[in-house]
Write a protein that holds these residues in place. Structure first.
Motif, PDB file in Angstrom:
ATOM      1  N   LYS A 143      33.164  47.094  41.313  1.00 39.86           N
ATOM      2  CA  LYS A 143      34.599  47.056  41.521  1.00 39.86           C
ATOM      3  C   LYS A 143      34.937  46.975  43.003  1.00 39.86           C
ATOM      4  CE  LYS A 143      38.860  49.256  39.980  1.00 39.86           C
ATOM      5  NZ  LYS A 143      39.457  50.389  39.210  1.00 39.86           N
ATOM      6  N   SER A 165      29.322  38.862  45.697  1.00 36.58           N
ATOM      7  CA  SER A 165      30.481  38.350  44.958  1.00 36.58           C
ATOM      8  C   SER A 165      30.655  36.859  45.201  1.00 36.58           C
ATOM      9  CB  SER A 165      31.757  39.097  45.378  1.00 36.58           C
ATOM     10  OG  SER A 165      31.995  38.942  46.761  1.00 36.58           O
ATOM     11  N   THR A 194      40.293  35.641  47.125  1.00 36.36           N
ATOM     12  CA  THR A 194      39.998  36.737  46.213  1.00 36.36           C
ATOM     13  C   THR A 194      38.503  36.738  45.955  1.00 36.36           C
ATOM     14  OG1 THR A 194      42.155  36.501  45.122  1.00 36.36           O
ATOM     15  CG2 THR A 194      40.451  37.742  43.946  1.00 36.36           C
ATOM     16  N   THR A 195      37.861  37.897  46.103  1.00 32.60           N
ATOM     17  CA  THR A 195      36.425  37.996  45.829  1.00 32.60           C
ATOM     18  C   THR A 195      36.208  38.805  44.558  1.00 32.60           C
ATOM     19  OG1 THR A 195      36.135  39.993  47.189  1.00 32.60           O
ATOM     20  CG2 THR A 195      35.855  37.863  48.276  1.00 32.60           C
ATOM     21  N   LYS A 196      35.238  38.359  43.749  1.00 31.85           N
ATOM     22  CA  LYS A 196      34.935  39.022  42.481  1.00 31.85           C
ATOM     23  C   LYS A 196      33.425  39.188  42.349  1.00 31.85           C
ATOM     24  CE  LYS A 196      38.943  36.857  40.267  1.00 31.85           C
ATOM     25  NZ  LYS A 196      39.406  35.955  39.163  1.00 31.85           N
ATOM     26  N   SER A 202      33.519  45.357  45.177  1.00 32.68           N
ATOM     27  CA  SER A 202      33.326  43.996  45.682  1.00 32.68           C
ATOM     28  C   SER A 202      34.521  43.101  45.409  1.00 32.68           C
ATOM     29  CB  SER A 202      32.064  43.370  45.057  1.00 32.68           C
ATOM     30  OG  SER A 202      30.903  44.103  45.410  1.00 32.68           O
ATOM     31  N   ASN A 203      35.438  43.579  44.577  1.00 33.40           N
ATOM     32  CA  ASN A 203      36.630  42.807  44.243  1.00 33.40           C
ATOM     33  C   ASN A 203      37.723  43.100  45.263  1.00 33.40           C
ATOM     34  OD1 ASN A 203      35.179  42.045  41.994  1.00 33.40           O
ATOM     35  ND2 ASN A 203      36.161  43.543  40.644  1.00 33.40           N
TER      36      ASN A 203
END
Length: 562
Positions: free
Chosen positions: A277, A351, A271-273, A279-280
């Motif tokens: 938005k 991210s 999961t990328t954060k 980039s999530n």
């Protein structure tokens, strides 16, 4: 209740106003600083005493700005786009050979060839001196200059002029003089697209354990890994040693595909954060796996980073593999490329990524105030997470192996001969070059050994070359004497100090004999590489690789338990 509702609305409106004010102030600060930067450069360009190079001056300013962020955020002007493309794809157009500068002659020479590539197919050898490319002389030029002329568009042909030192010219090779006898050759070579091998070697270690090494996560490397696994499985593979040591990472999607070969379809891996938005993202395996139960040991070290850590960390979090080796690098940041005006590009961190247990293994915080600085996260501040089966793992410091196995260390003498300053490794280069020119072929990797006379010849060359290296025992002895004199013990123990100094007297021939086993192994590896390329080099390394041997033992235990 009505009063409470009114109060909550008022608070939310106040927070929104503050946020709007902060955003407005931020936008004003950005506009003000950009306007100031533009005004400064315009004044410099108009009034500075010397004419400025706009690309150099502004480029320096851009790079200084990015330097305050993290080392992965980089600007690539149009002139450097080929380097960015090669980094992302592992491809370039050229002859497929590593070159180096011979420090004793000042000339650029062939150092290593890639199998099946134009240089190898044209018959170039290790040690060939590059004299000219077409009509352009390469004599006394730097490596970068020669490399730029060897590279070009795929399909283009050029005439390479080389000097090949004749086998048996021992004295000249030892001294490294420019008068070494040899023949001058002109060879026509056609450049082709070169893709550095992502899987330079795979094979069965024994009847049941397979081994595959992945050096980088470039485009389509998962296809090569899949092909290797299918081939070894047809040969009876029941367990796998997957080597990611020294793999600095690459394409995230390739890491997802490779990990997906060992876990059920639909498994969430990453999961990328980020700030934006878009980039999530959540990355889930999309293909049916090859095998979800076969025992796997993944080898890692301090140079295993990024996509390597995603692969190893995901398999660890899902309790799908045993991670062995030493702690990994700790890169939990994700980069994205952005096209810029005038054909430039910006690779920037957008991210952080989080693996199945929920942890981010980023080991360094990059602060963006006061010019930027690094803050390594101490182990005491890392947090605990749980694997699928409840084992404890930690964030903030790379991937800690389940079984720590440190690699073998070289002796001081061996380190200087093979990994020391470039001038100290030249004696090895000359010996191997001469060996290659005197032997048309050698035995297969598993059977090749240098003879007693070969090693005696090498030892003589080392001694006659005037080879020197810093002996740590001498350094320690001198410090010990200084400290003994300072503390007043030296006079009483002078006899013992003199006896110790006598025993520590430098004797290069004796030390070459004492280190013979390790030096022989390293020499054989250099020679094997010249004949059998990277696959031969790795196959030879496996003979004495402590970590691989330990991994094979662990696989054997897991196969029995299974």
């Amino acid at each position: 209740m009505k009063i409470r509702h009114i109060c909550m609305v008022a608070v939310l409106m106040a927070l929104a106003a503050v946020a709007h004010g902060e955003e407005k102030n931020h936008n004003f600060a950005v506009a003000r600083n950009l306007e100031t930067f533009s005004a400064i450069y315009k004044s410099l360009d108009m009034m500075y005493v010397d004419t400025l190079d706009a690309d150099e001056t502004v480029g320096y300013g851009i790079n200084a700005m990015l330097h305050s962020l993290d080392p992965y955020t980089e600007y690539y002007p149009a002139s450097d786009m080929k380097n960015l493309k090669q980094m992302l794809t592992g491809k370039y157009a050229g002859i497929g050979a590593l070159i180096k500068k011979d420090l004793r002659t000042g000339q650029v020479v062939i150092d290593e060839l890639y199998e099946g590539m134009p240089a190898a197919e044209a018959g170039l050898r290790k040690g060939d001196v590059i004299l000219a490319v077409d009509d352009t002389s390469m004599v006394d030029k730097e490596v970068a200059y020669v490399s730029s002329h060897l590279r070009g568009e795929p399909g283009t042909t050029f005439l390479l002029k080389i000097k090949r030192v004749q086998g048996g010219s021992n004295a000249s090779l030892v001294q490294g003089g420019s008068k070494a006898k040899g023949e001058t050759l002109k060879i026509k070579i056609t450049r082709k697209a070169i893709q550095l091998p992502s899987v330079p070697y795979y094979g069965m270690v024994n009847d049941s354990v397979g081994y595959v090494v992945l050096t980088q996560f470039t485009e389509d490397c998962s296809r090569d890994v899949r092909r290797a696994l299918i081939d070894m499985r047809s040969k009876g593979m029941k367990g796998l040693v997957f080597d990611l040591r020294g793999n600095g990472g690459g394409a995230l999607q390739e890491a997802i595909k490779i990990t997906g070969m060992f876990v059920p379809k639909g498994t969430t891996l990453v999961t990328t954060k980020g700030k934006l938005k878009r980039s999530n993202k959540v990355y889930v395996t999309e293909q049916e796996p090859l095998d979800t139960v076969m025992p796997i040991v993944v080898l890692v070290n301090e140079s295993s980073a990024s996509a390597s850590e995603i692969t190893a960390g995901s398999l660890q979090d899902l309790d799908r593999a045993v991670i062995m080796g030493t702690r990994t690098y700790g890169k939990g940041l994700v980069q994205q490329t952005v096209d810029l005006p005038h054909d430039g590009s910006l690779k920037l961190t957008v991210s952080k990524y989080y693996i199945p247990s929920g942890r981010c293994i980023q080991a360094v915080n990059y602060k963006h105030t006061g010019g930027g600085y690094r803050e390594h996260i101490p182990d005491s501040l890392t947090r605990e997470f749980k694997t699928r089966k409840g084992r404890t793992v930690r964030d903030g410091g790379g991937i800690m192996p389940d079984i720590e196995v440190k690699p073998d260390t070289m002796t001081n003498l061996t380190m200087y001969l093979f990994r020391g300053a470039l001038d100290s490794t030249e004696v090895v280069h000359y010996y191997v070059t001469d060996y290659v020119n005197r032997h048309e072929r050698i035995a297969p990797v598993e059977d090749f050994h240098i003879t007693e006379s070969d090693y005696a010849d090498f030892k003589r060359r080392v001694v006659e070359s005037g080879f020197k290296y810093d002996r740590e025992t001498s350094k320690v002895y001198k410090r010990l004497v200084e400290m003994a004199k300072f503390e007043g013990y030296y006079d009483d123990a002078k006899g013992e100090f003199d006896a110790l100094e006598k025993k520590l007297q430098h004797n290069l021939e004796r030390e070459l004999d004492n280190n013979r086993e390790m030096i022989t192994h390293m020499l054989e590896q250099e020679i094997v590489t010249a004949y059998y390329y990277q696959r031969g080099k790795i196959a030879h390394m496996l003979k004495a690789d402590t970590q691989v041997k330990r991994a094979v033992e662990e696989i054997g235990k897991l196969i029995i338990e299974k």
